[in-house]
Design an enzyme around this catalytic site. Structure first.
Site, PDB file in Angstrom:
ATOM      1  N   THR A   9       0.801  -1.221   0.000  1.00  0.00           N
ATOM      2  CA  THR A   9       0.000   0.000   0.000  1.00  0.00           C
ATOM      3  C   THR A   9       0.838   1.278   0.000  1.00  0.00           C
ATOM      4  OG1 THR A   9      -0.147   0.009   2.402  1.00  0.00           O
ATOM      5  CG2 THR A   9      -1.897  -1.144   1.214  1.00  0.00           C
ATOM      6  N   LEU A  10       2.151   1.134   0.195  1.00  0.00           N
ATOM      7  CA  LEU A  10       3.014   2.330   0.187  1.00  0.00           C
ATOM      8  C   LEU A  10       3.511   2.684  -1.221  1.00  0.00           C
ATOM      9  CD1 LEU A  10       5.123   1.559   3.391  1.00  0.00           C
ATOM     10  CD2 LEU A  10       3.504   3.449   3.136  1.00  0.00           C
ATOM     11  N   GLU A  82       3.651   0.373  10.378  1.00  0.00           N
ATOM     12  CA  GLU A  82       3.529  -1.056  10.041  1.00  0.00           C
ATOM     13  C   GLU A  82       3.498  -1.931  11.304  1.00  0.00           C
ATOM     14  OE1 GLU A  82       2.608  -1.551   7.234  1.00  0.00           O
ATOM     15  OE2 GLU A  82       3.557  -0.189   5.835  1.00  0.00           O
TER      16      GLU A  82
END
Ligand code: PCA
Length: 156
Positions: A9-10, A82
């Site tokens: 998702t980064l 995270e």
């Protein structure tokens, strides 16, 4: 300064990309796109459709992602984000550089085809069925799989 390989998702165009460019979190600079030299399962798991790289070399695909140079503040932010070491662990992974940014000079310069290392966030532990989930070469929250990522702020 450190290098981080992001595969989930980064990545650019994915739900948490913007977090790397909020100056309050620190600094990040794109260096190159890359893929892992070894195969790993990249799965989408949990009820929030979270991407996880499983530390099972030899299974799955050579995973595609992006290498960023980050400062200590950003590295710390990413570790918190995270939830290292609860959900993810941060380890080193070997990568083959695919494309590099022309402006970057000297030691920073990553040539296409060269092998380098960067940190990666992989699942700390996983459920027994995760290794048999479909695995992807390249993560896209908005892909055909229909498993769109649920933002942390929207979880119950
Ligand atoms: N964020 C990290 C790990 C998985 C995720 O969604 C990344 O993009 O690499």
């Amino acid at each position: 300064m450190a290098r981080v390989f992001v595969y989930g998702t980064l990545k650019k165009g994915q739900p948490n990309y913007y977090r790397m460019f909020e100056s309050i979190n620190g600094k990040a600079e794109f260096l190159a796109s890359a893929r892992t030299t070894q195969k790993y399962p990249l799965v989408i798991a949990s009820k929030y459709n979270i991407p996880f790289l499983l530390n099972i070399p030899g299974q799955g695909h050579r995973v595609r992602g992006e290498i960023y140079k980050v400062d200590d503040k950003m590295l710390k932010f990413l570790d918190d984000f995270e939830t290292v070491p609860t959900m993810y662990q941060r380890t080193l992974v070997k990568l083959e550089v695919e494309e590099w940014v022309g402006e970057t000079e000297g030691e920073e310069r990553l040539k296409a085809g060269s092998i380098t290392e960067a940190f990666v966030y992989s699942a700390t532990t996983y459920k027994p069925d995760w290794p048999s989930l479909p695995c992807y070469e390249s993560y896209d929250s908005f892909g055909d799989h229909g498993l769109e990522y649920v933002y942390r702020e929207a979880r119950d």
